[in-house]
Design an enzyme around this catalytic site. Structure first.
Site, mmCIF file in Angstrom:
data_model
loop_
_atom_site.group_PDB
_atom_site.id
_atom_site.type_symbol
_atom_site.label_atom_id
_atom_site.label_comp_id
_atom_site.label_asym_id
_atom_site.label_seq_id
_atom_site.Cartn_x
_atom_site.Cartn_y
_atom_site.Cartn_z
ATOM 1 N N CYS A 175 -10.627 -3.485 -4.328
ATOM 2 C CA CYS A 175 -9.747 -4.121 -4.557
ATOM 3 C C CYS A 175 -10.679 -6.172 -4.830
ATOM 4 O O CYS A 175 -10.156 -6.084 -5.729
ATOM 5 C CB CYS A 175 -8.596 -4.883 -3.224
ATOM 6 S SG CYS A 175 -7.745 -3.079 -3.506
ATOM 7 N N GLU A 179 0.041 5.403 0.672
ATOM 8 C CA GLU A 179 -0.623 6.169 1.125
ATOM 9 C C GLU A 179 -0.134 7.486 0.624
ATOM 10 O O GLU A 179 0.986 7.487 -0.125
ATOM 11 C CB GLU A 179 -1.041 6.211 2.825
ATOM 12 C CG GLU A 179 -1.212 4.463 2.725
ATOM 13 C CD GLU A 179 -1.680 4.488 4.347
ATOM 14 O OE1 GLU A 179 -1.245 5.715 5.326
ATOM 15 O OE2 GLU A 179 -2.211 3.792 4.769
ATOM 16 N N ASN A 230 0.980 -1.494 -0.312
ATOM 17 C CA ASN A 230 0.465 -0.063 0.136
ATOM 18 C C ASN A 230 0.748 1.483 0.069
ATOM 19 O O ASN A 230 1.875 1.268 0.706
ATOM 20 C CB ASN A 230 -1.042 0.160 1.247
ATOM 21 C CG ASN A 230 -0.354 -0.336 2.430
ATOM 22 O OD1 ASN A 230 0.850 -1.010 2.616
ATOM 23 N ND2 ASN A 230 -0.801 0.048 3.637
ATOM 24 N N CYS A 234 -10.465 -4.675 0.497
ATOM 25 C CA CYS A 234 -11.030 -3.864 0.789
ATOM 26 C C CYS A 234 -12.310 -3.918 -0.537
ATOM 27 O O CYS A 234 -11.894 -4.671 -1.853
ATOM 28 C CB CYS A 234 -10.747 -2.121 0.646
ATOM 29 S SG CYS A 234 -10.367 -1.920 -0.920
ATOM 30 N N GLU A 263 -2.841 -4.651 -3.452
ATOM 31 C CA GLU A 263 -3.554 -5.230 -4.727
ATOM 32 C C GLU A 263 -3.630 -4.733 -5.952
ATOM 33 O O GLU A 263 -3.272 -5.356 -6.996
ATOM 34 C CB GLU A 263 -4.805 -6.184 -3.730
ATOM 35 C CG GLU A 263 -5.411 -6.649 -3.064
ATOM 36 C CD GLU A 263 -5.685 -6.094 -1.141
ATOM 37 O OE1 GLU A 263 -5.357 -4.623 -1.087
ATOM 38 O OE2 GLU A 263 -6.455 -6.198 -1.249
ATOM 39 N N CYS A 294 -3.831 0.437 -2.852
ATOM 40 C CA CYS A 294 -4.018 -0.710 -1.562
ATOM 41 C C CYS A 294 -2.827 -1.209 -2.024
ATOM 42 O O CYS A 294 -2.661 -1.335 -3.741
ATOM 43 C CB CYS A 294 -5.211 -0.624 -1.411
ATOM 44 S SG CYS A 294 -6.500 -0.870 -1.151
HETATM 45 N N1 THU Z 1 -4.929 -1.538 2.211
HETATM 46 C C1 THU Z 1 -5.006 -2.649 1.001
HETATM 47 O O1 THU Z 1 -3.866 -2.189 0.731
HETATM 48 N N2 THU Z 1 -5.307 -3.415 0.650
HETATM 49 C C2 THU Z 1 -7.048 -3.749 1.454
HETATM 50 O O2 THU Z 1 -7.433 -4.666 1.098
HETATM 51 C C3 THU Z 1 -7.691 -3.025 2.338
HETATM 52 C C4 THU Z 1 -6.538 -1.551 2.631
HETATM 53 C C5 THU Z 1 -3.985 -0.199 2.588
HETATM 54 C C6 THU Z 1 -5.429 0.755 2.277
HETATM 55 C C7 THU Z 1 -4.786 2.176 3.717
HETATM 56 O O3 THU Z 1 -3.081 2.036 2.939
HETATM 57 C C8 THU Z 1 -4.611 0.753 4.690
HETATM 58 O O4 THU Z 1 -4.779 -0.319 3.891
HETATM 59 C C9 THU Z 1 -5.159 1.087 5.777
HETATM 60 O O5 THU Z 1 -6.858 1.228 4.821
#
Ligand code: THU
Length: 134
Positions: free
Chosen positions: A87, A40, A38, A84, A51, A49
């Site tokens: 994703c 940000e 991830n 999420c 994925e 994310c």
């Molecule tokens: N996140 C992912 O990378 N993948 C997911 O399927 C769920 C959430 C990340 C996004 C953000 O950087 C952190 O987790 C918290 O939400």
């Protein structure tokens, strides 16, 4: 082992805002591995994310849905991560319904899901193929 790769990959996560690291590995049928973490951003809607990053890497390398085998994700928390919903739509686009996604927490505990079970009532090509301008 994929779990060791994921654990190592977590260190590359750029997650200063949530402090929640996520790593993703996609294994292609030819054995090639694609990585994602991830990434940000201060502008929170611009975050990526793990994925999304891994799938983008596979697609950019010329790999198609039919070339991809499994997907593995690890979150840095105690709870085993699940993808999420943004994703899930993306996973549904690039993996078959029968594909297994292996999900881990920071302690490497595992849960497995089929993509089709994570994506019930999906928005799929059926909606688009019989659509009309009215
Ligand atoms: N996140 C992912 O990378 N993948 C997911 O399927 C769920 C959430 C990340 C996004 C953000 O950087 C952190 O987790 C918290 O939400």
């Amino acid at each position: 082992m994929i779990k060791d790769i994921l654990k190592d990959l977590l260190k590359n996560s750029y997650s200063p805002y949530s402090k929640y690291q996520v790593a993703c590995v996609i294994k292609a049928k030819d054995g090639k591995l694609f990585y994602g973490v991830n990434v940000e951003n201060k502008s929170s809607k611009d975050g990526l994310c793990a994925e999304q990053v891994a799938i983008s890497s596979a697609v950019s390398s010329g790999y198609k849905k039919s070339d991809l085998d499994n997907i593995f994700i690890m979150g840095s928390g105690e709870k085993i991560i699940v993808p999420c919903f943004l994703c899930r739509q993306l996973l549904n686009e690039f993996f078959c319904g029968e594909t297994i996604i292996f999900c881990y927490n920071n302690g490497r505990d595992e849960k497995q899901f089929k993509i089709k079970d994570l994506c019930p009532y999906d928005f799929n090509n059926d909606f688009i193929s019989d659509s009309k301008y009215i």
